[in-house]
Motif scaffolding. Structure first.
Motif, mmCIF file in Angstrom:
data_model
loop_
_atom_site.group_PDB
_atom_site.id
_atom_site.type_symbol
_atom_site.label_atom_id
_atom_site.label_comp_id
_atom_site.label_asym_id
_atom_site.label_seq_id
_atom_site.Cartn_x
_atom_site.Cartn_y
_atom_site.Cartn_z
ATOM 1 N N GLY A 192 -83.537 58.009 -18.830
ATOM 2 C CA GLY A 192 -83.015 59.367 -19.024
ATOM 3 C C GLY A 192 -82.358 59.541 -20.381
ATOM 4 N N GLU A 193 -82.155 58.443 -21.086
ATOM 5 C CA GLU A 193 -81.556 58.513 -22.430
ATOM 6 C C GLU A 193 -82.604 59.036 -23.429
ATOM 7 O OE1 GLU A 193 -79.786 54.661 -23.736
ATOM 8 O OE2 GLU A 193 -81.327 54.772 -25.276
ATOM 9 N N THR A 194 -82.141 59.751 -24.445
ATOM 10 C CA THR A 194 -83.051 60.231 -25.500
ATOM 11 C C THR A 194 -82.547 59.717 -26.846
ATOM 12 O OG1 THR A 194 -81.706 62.179 -25.930
ATOM 13 C CG2 THR A 194 -83.415 62.395 -24.229
ATOM 14 N N GLU A 195 -83.282 60.011 -27.900
ATOM 15 C CA GLU A 195 -82.835 59.609 -29.248
ATOM 16 C C GLU A 195 -81.514 60.322 -29.584
ATOM 17 O OE1 GLU A 195 -83.651 57.197 -31.076
ATOM 18 O OE2 GLU A 195 -82.909 57.699 -33.079
ATOM 19 N N ASP A 196 -81.362 61.550 -29.129
ATOM 20 C CA ASP A 196 -80.079 62.248 -29.328
ATOM 21 C C ASP A 196 -78.938 61.485 -28.655
ATOM 22 O OD1 ASP A 196 -80.810 64.321 -30.898
ATOM 23 O OD2 ASP A 196 -81.134 65.745 -29.260
ATOM 24 N N THR A 197 -79.198 60.979 -27.450
ATOM 25 C CA THR A 197 -78.146 60.209 -26.762
ATOM 26 C C THR A 197 -77.776 59.002 -27.619
ATOM 27 O OG1 THR A 197 -79.423 60.651 -24.734
ATOM 28 C CG2 THR A 197 -77.506 59.201 -24.522
ATOM 29 N N ARG A 198 -78.805 58.341 -28.159
ATOM 30 C CA ARG A 198 -78.510 57.116 -28.935
ATOM 31 C C ARG A 198 -77.683 57.448 -30.186
ATOM 32 N NH1 ARG A 198 -83.420 55.865 -26.533
ATOM 33 N NH2 ARG A 198 -84.737 56.689 -28.199
ATOM 34 N N ASP A 218 -73.670 60.332 -22.793
ATOM 35 C CA ASP A 218 -74.156 61.527 -22.095
ATOM 36 C C ASP A 218 -73.416 61.639 -20.759
ATOM 37 O OD1 ASP A 218 -75.480 63.278 -20.421
ATOM 38 O OD2 ASP A 218 -77.486 62.649 -21.024
ATOM 39 N N TYR A 277 -84.170 49.529 -30.162
ATOM 40 C CA TYR A 277 -83.103 50.519 -29.976
ATOM 41 C C TYR A 277 -81.731 49.887 -30.258
ATOM 42 C CZ TYR A 277 -86.306 53.659 -27.351
ATOM 43 O OH TYR A 277 -87.305 54.488 -26.953
#
Ligand code: 5AD
Length: 343
Positions: free
Chosen positions: A202-208, A162, A246
């Motif tokens: 600030g990370e989301t599942e989309d980021t992962r 990101d 994660y």
């Protein structure tokens, strides 16, 4: 959701299928699938790479890192050339055939000094060992010099895919600069490694998902992933601790996307869970990186707190890893572990 991921740019049905599978699969099932793909390609062998953390001086100020320059409570050290060579030889005599020289971005270690070290390591190991550098962003010319002096591999994690989050945790340094550096490394013919942390604030599942897709897009030879661990005396010290899961799911997803890649079970995973590294191997990791930095210094390479193996020397760590791996039906190997693309 897909719109926000990198899938469009990869434009590949198989990748899309893998992501859809990842999204719905339970972690156990995902890991079993990844482990079976790993075994088909890499067998039950777990490659050892000797890690030498040779300087913790750093002119960067990354918000997450315990050796950032603003952390005045970090005890700084530099291991000189002779001691680096000595450390390599101890590892070499234990059977290791690949060494990772990792350090902060330390201006004392000019490209000339690094080149002399590379040449010397090649010489003393009679050109039988592979060398990986992990010392941050450099100019393309510098990477070229390192390559000519004997560096075979380079690790430069992108940390997060990101760009906004990257800019925040790296204090305004542009994400594109890092990607350019990774592309330079690849283009110069290095075996190329990158990777990221999971659970950054600030990370989301989309980021992962994008993190893993970026590794696929870069077609990496090596991918390192580990949990972000809030570090004392850093701006992110009070951030919440995120689950190891994660990183476990990331490992499995990466194995599905990049079956041939070398993926380490990282020390950070072993730090937040006593069986973290075993869990990563069971999710498709095939590399371990025993930390062979002299015991005197390694306790000060505190990029995050609670690091394991600080009182043990290289030999003790290797013995421990051999036992841990045999307990999960794997076997450590001292092979160089070259990228499959090169073998
Ligand atoms: N927690 C977990 N991993 C960290 N790293 C740096 N700081 C931390 C932290 N607080 C990781 C980064 C870096 C690698 C050497 O260690 O991903 O690239």
């Amino acid at each position: 959701m897909e719109k926000r991921t990198l899938i469009d740019s990869l434009n590949n049905n198989e990748t899309e299928e893998i992501i859809n599978y990842y999204k719905t699969a339970e972690t156990d099932e995902l890991c079993k699938k990844a482990a079976s793909i790993c075994e088909n390609i890499h067998g039950k062998d777990i490659i050892l790479r000797g890690l030498i953390e040779f300087t913790n001086y750093c002119n960067q100020d990354c918000l997450y890192c315990g050796i950032r320059k603003s952390n005045l409570s970090a005890v700084r050290y530099r291991i000189d050339k002779d001691e680096i060579i000595k450390t390599v030889m101890i590892g070499y005599n234990s059977g290791l055939r690949t060494f990772v020289l990792q350090g902060g971005e330390d201006p004392f270690y000019t490209s000339d000094r690094i080149c002399r070290i590379l040449e010397q390591i090649k010489k003393v190991t009679e050109y039988n060992a592979s060398i990986t550098l992990s010392i941050g962003i450099k100019s393309r010319e510098t990477y070229k010099k390192f390559k000519e002096a004997g560096a075979d591999r380079y690790l430069l994690r992108f940390e997060t895919s990101d760009p906004k989050l990257y800019q925040k945790i790296k204090i305004n340094s542009p994400f594109e600069r890092r990607i350019t550096a990774i592309l330079d490394i690849k283009d110069l013919g290095y075996e190329t490694g990158s990777g990221y942390m999971t659970g950054l604030p600030g990370e989301t599942e989309d980021t992962r998902i994008n993190n893993a897709l970026l590794c696929k897009k870069l077609d990496l030879d090596m991918v390192g992933v580990g949990p972000f661990i809030p570090s004392n005396n850093t701006p992110l010290a009070e951030s919440p601790k995120m689950p190891l899961e994660y990183s476990i799911r990331a490992t499995a997803l990466l194995r599905l996307l990049l079956p041939k890649a070398h993926i380490p079970a990282t020390t950070a995973a072993g730090t937040i869970d006593p069986f973290g590294r075993e869990k990563m191997v069971k999710a498709g990791a095939n590399v371990l990186m025993p930390n062979i930095t002299p015991v005197e210094q390694k306790k000060h390479y505190l990029i995050y707190p609670g690091k394991i193996c600080l009182d043990e020397n290289g030999n003790e760590i290797i013995k421990d890893l051999a036992l841990r791996m045999s307990s999960i039906d794997r076997k450590i190997t001292f092979s160089k572990g070259s990228a499959l693309r090169f073998s």
